[in-house]
Write an enzyme that holds these catalytic residues in place. Structure first.
Site, mmCIF file in Angstrom:
data_model
loop_
_atom_site.group_PDB
_atom_site.id
_atom_site.type_symbol
_atom_site.label_atom_id
_atom_site.label_comp_id
_atom_site.label_asym_id
_atom_site.label_seq_id
_atom_site.Cartn_x
_atom_site.Cartn_y
_atom_site.Cartn_z
ATOM 1 N N SER A 56 0.822 -1.211 0.000
ATOM 2 C CA SER A 56 0.000 0.000 0.000
ATOM 3 C C SER A 56 0.858 1.264 0.000
ATOM 4 O O SER A 56 0.310 2.373 -0.047
ATOM 5 C CB SER A 56 -0.941 -0.004 1.211
ATOM 6 O OG SER A 56 -0.216 -0.018 2.417
ATOM 7 N N SER A 110 6.140 1.986 3.222
ATOM 8 C CA SER A 110 7.570 2.323 3.221
ATOM 9 C C SER A 110 7.828 3.583 2.403
ATOM 10 O O SER A 110 8.628 4.432 2.808
ATOM 11 C CB SER A 110 8.405 1.168 2.642
ATOM 12 O OG SER A 110 8.377 0.083 3.529
ATOM 13 N N GLU A 160 8.307 -1.538 9.376
ATOM 14 C CA GLU A 160 7.930 -2.934 9.650
ATOM 15 C C GLU A 160 7.718 -3.154 11.154
ATOM 16 O O GLU A 160 8.150 -4.163 11.727
ATOM 17 C CB GLU A 160 8.982 -3.916 9.108
ATOM 18 C CG GLU A 160 9.269 -3.779 7.615
ATOM 19 C CD GLU A 160 8.150 -4.291 6.707
ATOM 20 O OE1 GLU A 160 7.140 -4.796 7.222
ATOM 21 O OE2 GLU A 160 8.300 -4.163 5.481
ATOM 22 N N CYS A 180 -6.560 -4.326 -5.132
ATOM 23 C CA CYS A 180 -6.818 -5.766 -5.094
ATOM 24 C C CYS A 180 -6.392 -6.378 -6.425
ATOM 25 O O CYS A 180 -6.867 -5.956 -7.487
ATOM 26 C CB CYS A 180 -8.297 -6.025 -4.839
ATOM 27 S SG CYS A 180 -8.715 -7.777 -4.920
ATOM 28 N N CYS A 192 -9.008 -7.200 -1.596
ATOM 29 C CA CYS A 192 -10.106 -6.525 -0.902
ATOM 30 C C CYS A 192 -10.788 -7.530 0.028
ATOM 31 O O CYS A 192 -10.487 -8.724 -0.006
ATOM 32 C CB CYS A 192 -11.103 -5.949 -1.896
ATOM 33 S SG CYS A 192 -12.061 -7.223 -2.739
HETATM 34 P P1 ADP Z 1 4.436 -1.354 1.737
HETATM 35 O O1 ADP Z 1 5.546 -0.781 2.569
HETATM 36 O O2 ADP Z 1 3.062 -0.892 2.165
HETATM 37 O O3 ADP Z 1 4.514 -2.875 1.582
HETATM 38 P P2 ADP Z 1 5.870 -0.203 -0.476
HETATM 39 O O4 ADP Z 1 6.068 1.241 -0.153
HETATM 40 O O5 ADP Z 1 7.035 -1.116 -0.231
HETATM 41 O O6 ADP Z 1 4.564 -0.767 0.268
HETATM 42 O O7 ADP Z 1 5.416 -0.378 -2.005
HETATM 43 C C1 ADP Z 1 4.330 0.329 -2.594
HETATM 44 C C2 ADP Z 1 4.407 0.153 -4.115
HETATM 45 O O8 ADP Z 1 4.129 -1.207 -4.461
HETATM 46 C C3 ADP Z 1 3.406 0.923 -4.916
HETATM 47 O O9 ADP Z 1 3.815 2.266 -5.154
HETATM 48 C C4 ADP Z 1 3.337 0.132 -6.231
HETATM 49 O O10 ADP Z 1 4.320 0.580 -7.120
HETATM 50 C C5 ADP Z 1 3.714 -1.280 -5.820
HETATM 51 N N1 ADP Z 1 2.634 -2.277 -5.866
HETATM 52 C C6 ADP Z 1 2.805 -3.608 -6.117
HETATM 53 N N2 ADP Z 1 1.642 -4.273 -6.035
HETATM 54 C C7 ADP Z 1 0.678 -3.374 -5.709
HETATM 55 C C8 ADP Z 1 -0.746 -3.446 -5.476
HETATM 56 N N3 ADP Z 1 -1.414 -4.608 -5.532
HETATM 57 N N4 ADP Z 1 -1.399 -2.311 -5.160
HETATM 58 C C9 ADP Z 1 -0.733 -1.134 -5.106
HETATM 59 N N5 ADP Z 1 0.595 -0.996 -5.317
HETATM 60 C C10 ADP Z 1 1.309 -2.090 -5.622
HETATM 61 ZN ZN ZN Z 2 -11.075 -7.820 -4.788
#
Ligand code: ADP
Ligand code: ZN
Length: 211
Positions: free
Chosen positions: A19, A22, A90, A146, A184
């Site tokens: 989402s 990070s 994390e 999703c 979702c």
């Molecule tokens: P988190 O720390 O929440 O795991 P990150 O900041 O590491 O997320 O990564 C976010 C990035 O992941 C988004 O900007 C997008 O480029 C990528 N991404 C990969 N899969 C998805 C998804 N299903 N929905 C939204 N973004 C995604």
């Molecule tokens: Zn869905």
């Protein structure tokens, strides 16, 4: 200038995997650095999916040196007494001691930024995040997309060989895109829990039929 006690506070960036937690944490850290604040970044080192454990990595490739930690005590021991901003990525993997620690830091005038996923793969509250959400001054809950239907994703789907993982698995199981998907509520599948809910639903219907 007012020279009294400086106020600190706690910010939590939560939400599903992928989402952008990070990315958002890094954005806030970068802006604090632009404001010439003394910043320290910690990262639970259980997670080294996207590069070295000494760096916060985001999917966009931006990186920043972070201190790897396993426990809240390791943060307490290594925190810079001069730090004005302390960021923890994390945070869901950390122990309950993170709550009094960040409260103490905020009381001392530190701006604390924590990022962590708020639900485990079953959709249950994850580690210390629920408590951190409660004590924070500012909370942002991010969603992903999703991968099944394109709606907003709020749930972490754990996969084993491409199939939904059963609820009985361990809460902490590190993995990236091969073992987790953002989904979702209606596309999220947790086999054993779904069975339990079905049983509950049946019991309710039976109860209603008897009344
Ligand atoms: P988190 O720390 O929440 O795991 P990150 O900041 O590491 O997320 O990564 C976010 C990035 O992941 C988004 O900007 C997008 O480029 C990528 N991404 C990969 N899969 C998805 C998804 N299903 N929905 C939204 N973004 C995604
Ligand atoms: Zn869905």
């Amino acid at each position: 200038m007012f020279l009294g006690r400086q106020d600190g506070w706690i910010e939590v960036v939560s939400g599903v995997m992928f989402s952008g937690k990070s990315e958002e944490l890094l954005r806030r850290v970068r802006r604090a650095l632009i404001a010439k604040k003394r910043v320290q970044v910690f990262k639970s080192h259980l997670d080294d999916r996207y590069g070295g454990v000494y760096r916060i990595s985001s999917h966009d490739g931006s990186q920043l040196e972070a201190v790897p930690v396993n426990t809240s005590q390791q943060i307490a021991r290594q925190v810079d007494p001069e730090a004005e901003v302390v960021a923890v990525d994390e945070a869901q993997f950390l122990d309950a001691g993170i709550v009094p620690l960040v409260n103490h830091l905020a009381d001392q005038g530190v701006r604390v930024i924590l990022a962590g996923t708020d639900m485990d793969f079953r959709g249950e509250p994850f580690g210390p995040i629920p408590h951190l959400l409660a004590v924070a001054e500012r909370v942002d809950k991010l969603s992903a997309i999703c991968v099944r239907c394109g709606d907003l994703a709020t749930r972490n789907q754990r996969l084993i060989d491409g199939e939904p993982a059963p609820a009985e698995g361990p809460t902490i199981q590190i993995g990236g895109a091969e073992s987790y998907e953002a989904r979702c509520r209606s596309c999220h599948e947790v086999p054993a829990r779904d069975r339990a809910q079905t049983e509950l639903g049946v019991a309710r219907e039976l109860g209603a039929a008897r009344e």
